[in-house]
Design a protein around this motif. Structure first.
Motif, mmCIF file in Angstrom:
data_model
loop_
_atom_site.group_PDB
_atom_site.id
_atom_site.type_symbol
_atom_site.label_atom_id
_atom_site.label_comp_id
_atom_site.label_asym_id
_atom_site.label_seq_id
_atom_site.Cartn_x
_atom_site.Cartn_y
_atom_site.Cartn_z
ATOM 1 N N ILE A 12 2.808 -10.824 8.453
ATOM 2 C CA ILE A 12 2.988 -10.519 7.177
ATOM 3 C C ILE A 12 3.512 -11.687 6.230
ATOM 4 C CG2 ILE A 12 4.605 -9.133 5.560
ATOM 5 C CD1 ILE A 12 4.428 -6.858 8.148
ATOM 6 N N LEU A 13 4.450 -12.525 6.587
ATOM 7 C CA LEU A 13 4.844 -13.476 5.894
ATOM 8 C C LEU A 13 3.823 -14.513 5.550
ATOM 9 C CD1 LEU A 13 8.473 -13.895 7.234
ATOM 10 C CD2 LEU A 13 7.821 -12.994 5.125
ATOM 11 N N THR A 37 4.637 1.847 9.895
ATOM 12 C CA THR A 37 4.982 0.616 10.559
ATOM 13 C C THR A 37 4.945 -0.502 9.757
ATOM 14 O OG1 THR A 37 3.968 1.414 12.605
ATOM 15 C CG2 THR A 37 4.300 -0.931 12.430
ATOM 16 N N VAL A 38 4.112 -0.561 8.723
ATOM 17 C CA VAL A 38 4.074 -1.658 7.842
ATOM 18 C C VAL A 38 5.274 -1.415 6.717
ATOM 19 C CG1 VAL A 38 2.903 -2.828 5.684
ATOM 20 C CG2 VAL A 38 1.660 -2.112 7.773
ATOM 21 N N ARG A 39 5.521 -0.323 6.335
ATOM 22 C CA ARG A 39 6.911 -0.135 5.651
ATOM 23 C C ARG A 39 8.060 -0.417 6.194
ATOM 24 N NH1 ARG A 39 3.588 4.454 4.382
ATOM 25 N NH2 ARG A 39 2.779 4.255 2.136
ATOM 26 N N THR A 40 8.178 -0.222 7.337
ATOM 27 C CA THR A 40 9.422 -0.490 8.290
ATOM 28 C C THR A 40 9.411 -1.994 8.494
ATOM 29 O OG1 THR A 40 9.211 1.654 9.682
ATOM 30 C CG2 THR A 40 10.408 -0.074 10.423
ATOM 31 N N ASP A 41 8.250 -2.598 8.753
ATOM 32 C CA ASP A 41 8.554 -4.291 8.715
ATOM 33 C C ASP A 41 8.803 -4.564 7.398
ATOM 34 O OD1 ASP A 41 7.806 -4.251 11.697
ATOM 35 O OD2 ASP A 41 5.653 -4.393 10.903
ATOM 36 N N LEU A 42 8.287 -4.356 6.285
ATOM 37 C CA LEU A 42 8.629 -4.742 4.880
ATOM 38 C C LEU A 42 10.046 -4.522 4.614
ATOM 39 C CD1 LEU A 42 5.490 -3.921 2.966
ATOM 40 C CD2 LEU A 42 6.043 -5.975 3.768
ATOM 41 N N GLU A 46 12.787 -7.372 3.942
ATOM 42 C CA GLU A 46 13.392 -7.400 2.600
ATOM 43 C C GLU A 46 15.067 -7.460 2.815
ATOM 44 O OE1 GLU A 46 13.040 -5.244 -1.744
ATOM 45 O OE2 GLU A 46 13.011 -3.663 0.045
ATOM 46 N N GLU A 47 15.396 -6.595 3.786
ATOM 47 C CA GLU A 47 16.866 -6.895 3.843
ATOM 48 C C GLU A 47 17.416 -8.048 4.536
ATOM 49 O OE1 GLU A 47 17.328 -3.777 7.123
ATOM 50 O OE2 GLU A 47 17.358 -2.067 5.489
ATOM 51 N N GLN A 48 16.408 -9.019 5.128
ATOM 52 C CA GLN A 48 16.363 -10.469 5.612
ATOM 53 C C GLN A 48 16.432 -11.310 4.368
ATOM 54 O OE1 GLN A 48 13.846 -11.198 8.595
ATOM 55 N NE2 GLN A 48 14.577 -9.533 9.837
ATOM 56 N N GLY A 49 15.994 -10.717 3.085
ATOM 57 C CA GLY A 49 15.717 -11.706 1.909
ATOM 58 C C GLY A 49 14.391 -12.264 1.917
ATOM 59 N N VAL A 51 11.196 -10.804 1.744
ATOM 60 C CA VAL A 51 10.275 -10.103 0.699
ATOM 61 C C VAL A 51 10.936 -9.346 -0.288
ATOM 62 C CG1 VAL A 51 8.256 -10.073 2.817
ATOM 63 C CG2 VAL A 51 9.693 -8.078 1.999
ATOM 64 N N THR A 52 10.322 -9.181 -1.345
ATOM 65 C CA THR A 52 10.618 -8.326 -2.351
ATOM 66 C C THR A 52 9.744 -6.875 -2.332
ATOM 67 O OG1 THR A 52 11.656 -9.920 -3.768
ATOM 68 C CG2 THR A 52 11.150 -7.860 -4.807
ATOM 69 N N ARG A 53 10.022 -5.771 -1.945
ATOM 70 C CA ARG A 53 9.226 -4.775 -2.116
ATOM 71 C C ARG A 53 8.734 -4.357 -3.613
ATOM 72 N NH1 ARG A 53 9.504 -1.071 2.059
ATOM 73 N NH2 ARG A 53 7.760 -0.165 1.099
ATOM 74 N N ILE A 54 7.481 -4.122 -3.918
ATOM 75 C CA ILE A 54 7.251 -3.615 -5.008
ATOM 76 C C ILE A 54 6.093 -2.469 -4.892
ATOM 77 C CG2 ILE A 54 7.448 -5.830 -6.264
ATOM 78 C CD1 ILE A 54 4.608 -6.345 -6.055
ATOM 79 N N HIS A 55 5.844 -1.795 -5.997
ATOM 80 C CA HIS A 55 4.978 -0.462 -5.827
ATOM 81 C C HIS A 55 3.784 -0.826 -5.071
ATOM 82 C CE1 HIS A 55 3.692 3.660 -6.747
ATOM 83 N NE2 HIS A 55 2.515 2.801 -7.145
ATOM 84 N N GLY A 56 3.687 -0.197 -3.836
ATOM 85 C CA GLY A 56 2.344 -0.286 -3.006
ATOM 86 C C GLY A 56 2.378 -1.630 -2.071
#
Length: 186
Positions: A12-13, A37-42, A46-49, A51-56
């Motif tokens: 993903i990264l 699963t992807v949302r869980t990974d994201l 994000e909690e690890q700093g 990625v930044t989640r954005i719409h979609g």
């Protein structure tokens, strides 16, 4: 192509580094896993700093070389700055071209501008630029100039010259004083 959690998150990264943005749907297809699963990974990334989640989907989290002084200034009178920032953001319409300074009030204003569509933003504020860039429909143009770590901004004559010929709908600036000719001073 089932992969373990760590491998999936590395992919993903890598994908975000290559593409800049990835949707949940595209990542799920690429990794051959569910969107849940992807949302869980994201969420974990994000909690690890990372990625930044954005719409979609998600984008890489910006590296923010924030100085201690800027952090302290942004927290000083934070409630008042946020109220001013919220009000100022309400004056901005979708698809506006705006000029923003590098003030800590504008830094907070960026939070209220994230959901606007099609903005073109000219700024010398590095922190606000990172926040605004999380919306893929926003064009962020940094004015350039000498990097000032203590204020997380770009300045000096080079930056001033980059604004000549720019036409914006609105500008949001603060100042620390006025010159004898009634010019804003920073």
């Amino acid at each position: 192509m089932a992969r373990n959690t760590n491998t999936r998150r590395k992919v993903i990264l890598e994908t975000l580094r290559a593409e800049g943005f990835c949707s949940v749907t595209a990542l799920a297809k690429h990794l051959d896993v569910s969107e849940v699963t992807v949302r869980t990974d994201l969420t974990a990334l994000e909690e690890q700093g990372e990625v930044t989640r954005i719409h979609g989907g998600a984008v890489l989290a910006p590296v923010q070389p924030r100085s201690k002084r800027f952090d302290e200034q942004s927290r000083l009178n934070e409630d008042k700055k946020r109220r001013i920032a919220r009000y100022a953001a309400e004056l901005v319409d979708d698809y506006d071209s705006i000029i923003l300074d590098a003030s800590t009030t504008v830094y907070h204003m960026a939070d209220y501008l994230r959901d606007h569509q099609g903005l073109t933003v000219f700024t010398n504020g590095i922190e606000a630029a990172f926040r605004l860039a999380s919306n893929p429909s926003t064009k962020v143009i940094l004015t350039g100039g000498l990097l000032r770590l203590e204020t997380a901004s770009l300045g000096a004559p080079l930056g001033i010259g980059s604004l000549s010929g720019i036409h914006a709908n609105k500008a949001f600036v603060s100042c620390t004083g006025w010159s004898l000719d009634l010019d804003l001073m920073d």
